[in-house]
Scaffold this motif. Structure first.
Motif, PDB file in Angstrom:
ATOM      1  N   ASP A 221       0.804  -1.271  -0.071  1.00 50.18           N
ATOM      2  CA  ASP A 221       0.073   0.036  -0.017  1.00 50.18           C
ATOM      3  C   ASP A 221       0.939   1.375   0.075  1.00 50.18           C
ATOM      4  OD1 ASP A 221      -2.453  -1.380  -0.010  1.00 50.18           O
ATOM      5  OD2 ASP A 221      -2.571  -1.446   2.125  1.00 50.18           O
ATOM      6  N   GLY A 222       1.809   1.153   0.825  1.00 49.06           N
ATOM      7  CA  GLY A 222       2.925   2.419   0.904  1.00 49.06           C
ATOM      8  C   GLY A 222       3.521   2.616  -0.451  1.00 49.06           C
ATOM      9  N   LEU A 223       4.032   1.385  -1.137  1.00 51.68           N
ATOM     10  CA  LEU A 223       4.403   1.590  -2.606  1.00 51.68           C
ATOM     11  C   LEU A 223       3.553   2.071  -3.555  1.00 51.68           C
ATOM     12  CD1 LEU A 223       6.595   0.602  -4.583  1.00 51.68           C
ATOM     13  CD2 LEU A 223       5.528  -1.459  -5.066  1.00 51.68           C
ATOM     14  N   ARG A 224       2.327   1.658  -3.509  1.00 48.78           N
ATOM     15  CA  ARG A 224       1.284   2.468  -4.327  1.00 48.78           C
ATOM     16  C   ARG A 224       1.095   3.689  -4.004  1.00 48.78           C
ATOM     17  NH1 ARG A 224      -1.762  -2.288  -3.034  1.00 48.78           N
ATOM     18  NH2 ARG A 224      -1.919  -3.561  -4.689  1.00 48.78           N
ATOM     19  N   THR A 225       1.144   4.352  -2.846  1.00 48.67           N
ATOM     20  CA  THR A 225       0.981   5.727  -2.614  1.00 48.67           C
ATOM     21  C   THR A 225       2.185   6.457  -2.979  1.00 48.67           C
ATOM     22  OG1 THR A 225      -0.241   5.056  -0.480  1.00 48.67           O
ATOM     23  CG2 THR A 225       0.902   7.419  -0.899  1.00 48.67           C
ATOM     24  N   VAL A 226       3.605   6.157  -2.765  1.00 49.52           N
ATOM     25  CA  VAL A 226       4.727   6.550  -2.879  1.00 49.52           C
ATOM     26  C   VAL A 226       4.936   6.527  -4.740  1.00 49.52           C
ATOM     27  CG1 VAL A 226       7.030   6.647  -3.180  1.00 49.52           C
ATOM     28  CG2 VAL A 226       5.770   6.253  -0.962  1.00 49.52           C
ATOM     29  N   SER A 227       4.611   5.231  -5.351  1.00 47.17           N
ATOM     30  CA  SER A 227       4.420   5.441  -6.942  1.00 47.17           C
ATOM     31  C   SER A 227       3.670   6.504  -7.319  1.00 47.17           C
ATOM     32  CB  SER A 227       4.405   4.060  -7.239  1.00 47.17           C
ATOM     33  OG  SER A 227       5.362   2.910  -6.714  1.00 47.17           O
ATOM     34  N   GLY A 228       2.477   6.366  -7.029  1.00 42.16           N
ATOM     35  CA  GLY A 228       1.582   7.418  -7.541  1.00 42.16           C
ATOM     36  C   GLY A 228       1.946   8.798  -7.480  1.00 42.16           C
TER      37      GLY A 228
END
Length: 322
Positions: A221-228
Motif C-alpha cells: 500500500d505504501g508502494l502504491r502511494t509513493v509510486s502514485g
C-alpha cells in the motif's frame, strides 16, 4: 558520436539485481520489468568487486533478458573501483550492454569523465562510439544543486534517477523510512521540491525521470502511494527491489485504459477538426469538452506512455456524419 539507442524506450519498472547473486540474476530474466541493473556498487562487498565484475560479464554474455534494457551500476568516482568496473564490463560484454549507471553524481565533470572513458573503451573494442548510455543517480545536496549541469554533461545521459536514501542522509532529514514524510512534517510533501527539480531538469534536457526504490518491500500500500505521487507529477518510472513490487509499479506508470482511449480520441478528433474536411478550426468541441493544440500535446503524452506500455485503444473516434 552515435546517439544512444535506448533513450526513449519505456522504463516504468527498473529492477535492482545484485551482481554477486546468480539466483536473483536468473530470476530477473523472467520478470516483467522494462529495465534492470546489475549492481556492482552497494550490493557487492569491497573484497568481492572483482568477482562481481566477472559475474556481470558472464550474465550479460549469457543473455536471456529479452527486450529489457540492460544496465550495470558501477561504483562512484570517490571509490577505487570505478575505472576497473567500466573497463572490465565494457571490454567483456559491451555488445550486450545498454547503459552504465553512475551513482552519487555530484558534478558535470564526473559524468564527462565517465563518458570520455566510455569513448576510449568503445573505440578500443570496436564498439560504436556513443552506443552505451549513461544513467545518473542524484543522491546528495550537491548533486541536486548542480543537476542541470549534470544532465547536460554528455549526450550519453538518458535518465536522471532519484537516490532517496542517500539524498535524505545528505539533507539530514529526520526520517529512517524512505518515501514516507519525515516525523513532524505535517503540511504538504517534503519531497515535492526534490521530485520536481529532477523532473523539470529531465524534461528540459529531453531525459527520463526515474523515481528510486521503496525499501519497505512488504508494504505494498505504501508502494502504491509513493509510486502514485511521482507518476502523477510525470515521472517515467520507478525502481523495484522485489518481484512483488513489479505489477504495482508497471500499473502505476501506465495510463488507465479509459485515459489512454480518451487521449487517442483527442488526437484523432483534433487532427480532423484542424483539417480542411473538419473546417480548419484551431479549437473544437469533443462532446462536452473543448479541445485545442494544448489538449493535443497533453494527449500525446498519455498516448505515448500507453503505447510504450503495449496498450491498444479499445474505442475509436469517428468524424460527425451530419
Amino acid at each position: 558520436m552515435l546517439v544512444t539507442t535506448t533513450a526513449d524506450r519505456p522504463r516504468r519498472s527498473t529492477l535492482a539485481v545484485p551482481a554477486s547473486n546468480p539466483r536473483m540474476i536468473e530470476k530477473a530474466r523472467g520478470l516483467d520489468v522494462d529495465a534492470l541493473f546489475l549492481d556492482l556498487e552497494d550490493a557487492v562487498a569491497p573484497s568481492a568487486k572483482a568477482e562481481g565484475r566477472a559475474a556481470v560479464v558472464a550474465a550479460l554474455n549469457e543473455g536471456g533478458f529479452g527486450e529489457k534494457i540492460r544496465v550495470v551500476r558501477v561504483n562512484s568516482w570517490d571509490t577505487d573501483w570505478t575505472y576497473r568496473d567500466v573497463v572490465d564490463v565494457v571490454e567483456g560484454a559491451g555488445a550486450n550492454l545498454d547503459c552504465l549507471m553512475l551513482p552519487k553524481a555530484e558534478s558535470a565533470e564526473q559524468v564527462a569523465a565517465l563518458s570520455l572513458l566510455l569513448d576510449q573503451v568503445e573505440r578500443s573494442t570496436g564498439l560504436e562510439v556513443g552506443r552505451i548510455g549513461i544513467e545518473v543517480q542524484i543522491e546528495s545536496a550537491r548533486g541536486l544543486r548542480d543537476i542541470d549541469a549534470i544532465a547536460s554533461a554528455s549526450p550519453r545521459v538518458q535518465t536522471l534517477i532519484l537516490g532517496p536514501a542517500d539524498l535524505m542522509a545528505s539533507l539530514q532529514m529526520k526520517s529512517l523510512v524512505v518515501g514516507q514524510q519525515p516525523p513532524g512534517y505535517d503540511v504538504g510533501d517534503a519531497y515535492h521540491h526534490i521530485l520536481m527539480s529532477i523532473l523539470i531538469t529531465a524534461r528540459t534536457h529531453g531525459k527520463q525521470a526515474i523515481d528510486g526504490p521503496y525499501l519497505a518491500i512488504k508494504d505494498l500500500d505504501g508502494l502504491r502511494t509513493v509510486s502514485g505521487r511521482s507518476a502523477a507529477l510525470g515521472f517515467d518510472g520507478k525502481w523495484v527491489l522485489h518481484p512483488s513490487q513489479v505489477e504495482i509499479v508497471n500499473d502505476t506508470f501506465s495510463p488507465r485504459q479509459d485515459d489512454f482511449d480518451h487521449a487517442e480520441e483527442i488526437i484523432e478528433a483534433y487532427a480532423w477538426f484542424t483539417s480542411a474536411s473538419g473546417g480548419a478550426r484551431g479549437a473544437a468541441m469533443l462532446g462536452d469538452e473543448m479541445i485545442d493544440e494544448a489538449s493535443r500535446k497533453m494527449a500525446l503524452v498519455v498516448s505515448a506512455k500507453g503505447r510504450a506500455a503495449g496498450m491498444v485503444p479499445t474505442r475509436r473516434w469517428a468524424p460527425p456524419t451530419d
